[in-house]
Design a protein around this motif. Structure first.
Motif, PDB file in Angstrom:
ATOM      1  N   ASN A 282      30.135  28.367  14.753  1.00 43.00           N
ATOM      2  CA  ASN A 282      31.382  28.293  14.348  1.00 43.00           C
ATOM      3  C   ASN A 282      31.961  29.212  15.493  1.00 43.00           C
ATOM      4  O   ASN A 282      31.610  29.374  16.402  1.00 43.00           O
ATOM      5  N   ARG A 283      33.498  29.315  15.337  1.00 43.52           N
ATOM      6  CA  ARG A 283      34.274  29.796  16.275  1.00 43.52           C
ATOM      7  C   ARG A 283      33.721  31.001  16.971  1.00 43.52           C
ATOM      8  O   ARG A 283      33.639  31.400  18.129  1.00 43.52           O
ATOM      9  N   PHE A 350      35.845  24.340  16.247  1.00 39.02           N
ATOM     10  CA  PHE A 350      36.897  25.428  16.391  1.00 39.02           C
ATOM     11  C   PHE A 350      37.877  26.057  15.191  1.00 39.02           C
ATOM     12  O   PHE A 350      38.306  26.928  15.123  1.00 39.02           O
ATOM     13  N   CYS A 356      35.165  22.488  20.477  1.00 37.03           N
ATOM     14  CA  CYS A 356      35.034  23.003  21.697  1.00 37.03           C
ATOM     15  C   CYS A 356      33.643  23.051  22.342  1.00 37.03           C
ATOM     16  O   CYS A 356      32.790  22.830  21.728  1.00 37.03           O
TER      17      CYS A 356
END
Length: 434
Positions: A282-283, A350, A356
Motif C-alpha cells: 500500500n501507499r 497508490f 506507483c
C-alpha cells in the motif's frame, strides 16, 4: 562505479508440492464431513476409500499424495495393519477413532503417526482441518535444532520431520548461528541449554539480537530442575520453554502454537502494509521503503526512476461494467505490474486507479523501454467480466534521476507532472524525462 546487475523479474518456480489427501473411513457420512470441510476451508483435493483395498487402488492411480486421514476400523485390516499400510508408504498419517482407549492410543502413538484424534468429540472436524492446514504449511518452513547430544538432537529433528518441517541440525551455538545465516527460511529454533562453549540462553540472546520475534520463534529445552532457567530463557528472547522429557503431543502443540503466532503476526503485518484488493504494497509501506532505498541508491550516484501509472477512463469502466468489474480491472493491472517488476523494484497501489513504482539502476533508454513494455502488456490484457471481455490502457509518467539529495516528493511530483502530459496527449502512452 559500474551499474549493479538487475535481477530478472521472472524466475523458475519450484516444483509444486503434493496436495492430494486420502480419507479412509468405513462411514461414508463421516468421511464426507471430513473431506468437504478440508476442501471448502483449505481448497485441497480429497479422495475417499472405505477399505485398504480401495486405498491401495487410489494410491496407485495418483502419485501426488500429501497425507492420509484414516479410521482404524476397516473391513479388511486390523489396527496394526491399517497403520503399517500407510506408514510403509511414507505417507503422513492421522488416525481417527470413535472410541477413547488409552491403551490403543499409546500403541498408535508409539508409531510414526502424526496424531490420534477422537472423531465424535465436539470440534474434532475443526481440529482435523487445522491439523491438515498446519502440516501443509509446515512443508514450506525450515526448523533448526541446536543440541550437543546427538540422540536428543535426532529425536527432536525426527519429530519435526514427522510434522513436515525441513530440519537443520547443529551441535553447538556457533554452528547454529552459522546455519541461520546460511538458511534464511528458518522460522523455528529448538535450543538446548547445556551445550559446550555457549549455553542455550546465551545462544538465544545472540539469536534474538539478529532475528525479531515476527521472523523467528525460539523454544528453549532442558532436563534440569533449575527454576531460574525458564525466566532466563524467556528474558533472553525465547518464545517458549519445554522441560525434558516431553511428550510428542506436548512438543507438537507448543511448536504449532508458536508457528501459528508467527503466521498471525505476518497476517497482521500484511493487513498493515498491503492493499486489501490487489495484494500490492500500500501507499504507506511504499513511501517507507522508498525513503530507505532512495538516499542509499542516489548516494552511490546510481539512477532511480519513479513512475506513476494510471488506468485510462477508469470511471467509464465502472459506469459501463459495474464496480465489481472495476475491482477485477484493478487486480489485473496490479498482477501485470507485479509480474513485470524485478526483485529490487518497489511498486504499490497508490490509491484509486493509480499505481506507483520506484525502479533503481535503469539507464536513460532503459527507463523508457521498461515502462513502455509494461504499458504494452497491460494494453494486451483481455479480462473476463461477466462473460464480456474488458480491455484497458494506462498512461504512465516517468522521471529518472541520479543526483544525490533529491527527495522522494520531488521524484513523485515530476512523475505526476509527466502523467498529466500523457493524459493530455491522448492517453495510453509513456511520457518520460528521458
Amino acid at each position: 562505479m559500474p551499474t549493479p546487475l538487475r535481477a530478472s523479474p521472472t524466475s523458475t518456480a519450484p516444483s509444486p508440492l503434493p496436495q492430494r489427501i486420502l480419507v479412509v473411513e468405513n462411514s461414508r457420512t463421516h468421511a464426507r464431513l471430513i473431506g468437504e470441510a478440508i476442501e471448502q476451508k483449505l481448497n485441497l483435493p480429497v479422495l475417499y476409500a472405505a477399505t485398504l483395498a480401495e486405498a491401495r487402488t487410489a494410491l496407485e492411480r495418483h502419485p501426488d499424495w500429501f497425507m492420509v486421514v484414516t479410521s482404524l476400523v476397516l473391513a479388511d485390516g486390523s489396527h496394526d495393519e491399517v497403520v503399517e499400510f500407510f506408514l510403509s508408504r511414507q505417507l503422513p498419517t492421522v488416525v481417527v477413532s470413535g472410541v477413547y482407549d488409552d491403551g490403543l492410543r499409546e500403541q498408535v502413538l508409539r508409531r510414526q503417526v502424526v496424531d490420534y484424534v477422537l472423531k465424535n468429540t465436539p470440534g474434532s472436524i475443526d481440529y482435523l482441518v487445522w491439523l491438515v492446514q498446519r502440516l501443509e504449511r509446515n512443508r514450506r518452513i525450515a526448523a533448526l535444532v541446536v543440541d550437543d547430544s546427538r540422540s536428543a538432537r535426532q529425536h527432536a529433528a525426527a519429530l519435526l520431520s514427522m510434522y513436515g518441517f525441513r530440519v537443520i541440525e547443529a551441535a553447538d551455538g556457533e554452528a547454529g548461528l552459522a546455519m541461520l545465516d546460511a538458511n534464511p527460511d528458518i522460522r523455528l529454533a529448538i535450543v538446548d541449554q547445556e551445550m559446550p562453549g555457549m549455553k542455550g540462553h546465551e545462544f538465544t540472546r545472540r539469536l534474538r539480537a539478529r532475528h525479531a520475534r515476527d521472523h523467528l520463534a525460539i523454544i528453549g529445552i532442558s532436563g534440569t530442575s533449575d527454576g531460574s532457567l525458564v525466566p532466563r530463557f524467556l528474558k533472553s528472547g525465547a518464545n517458549d520453554f519445554l522441560h525434558k522429557p516431553f511428550s510428542r503431543e506436548e512438543f507438537f502443540c507448543r511448536v504449532s502454537q508458536n508457528i501459528d503466532q508467527l503466521e498471525l503476526i505476518g497476517t497482521l503485518q500484511d493487513l498493515a502494509t498491503r492493499d486489501f484488493l490487489t495484494g500490492l504494497p500500500n501507499r504507506r509501506h511504499f513511501l517507507a521503503e522508498c525513503h530507505a532505498l532512495l538516499p542509499n541508491t542516489l548516494g552511490r550516484q546510481q539512477s532511480v526512476t519513479a513512475a506513476i501509472i494510471d488506468i485510462d477512463h477508469f470511471k467509464h469502466i465502472n459506469d459501463t461494467y459495474g464496480h465489481e468489474a472495476g475491482d477485477v480491472a484493478l487486480k489485473a493491472v496490479a498482477q501485470a505490474i507485479a509480474r513485470h517488476s524485478g526483485t529490487q523494484d518497489l511498486v504499490a497501489r497508490f490509491g484509486g486507479e493509480e499505481f506507483c513504482a520506484l525502479v533503481p539502476y535503469l539507464g536513460e533508454s532503459e527507463s523508457v523501454e521498461y515502462f513502455e513494455s509494461l504499458r504494452a502488456q497491460i494494453e494486451a490484457l483481455e479480462v473476463d467480466v461477466g462473460g464480456q471481455t474488458l480491455r484497458m490502457t494506462v498512461s504512465i509518467g516517468v522521471f529518472r534521476t541520479r543526483f544525490p539529495g533529491q527527495t522522494l516528493n520531488h521524484l513523485l511530483s515530476e512523475a505526476d507532472r509527466r502523467l498529466y502530459l500523457a493524459k493530455a496527449g491522448g492517453r495510453n502512452r509513456v511520457v518520460s524525462s528521458g
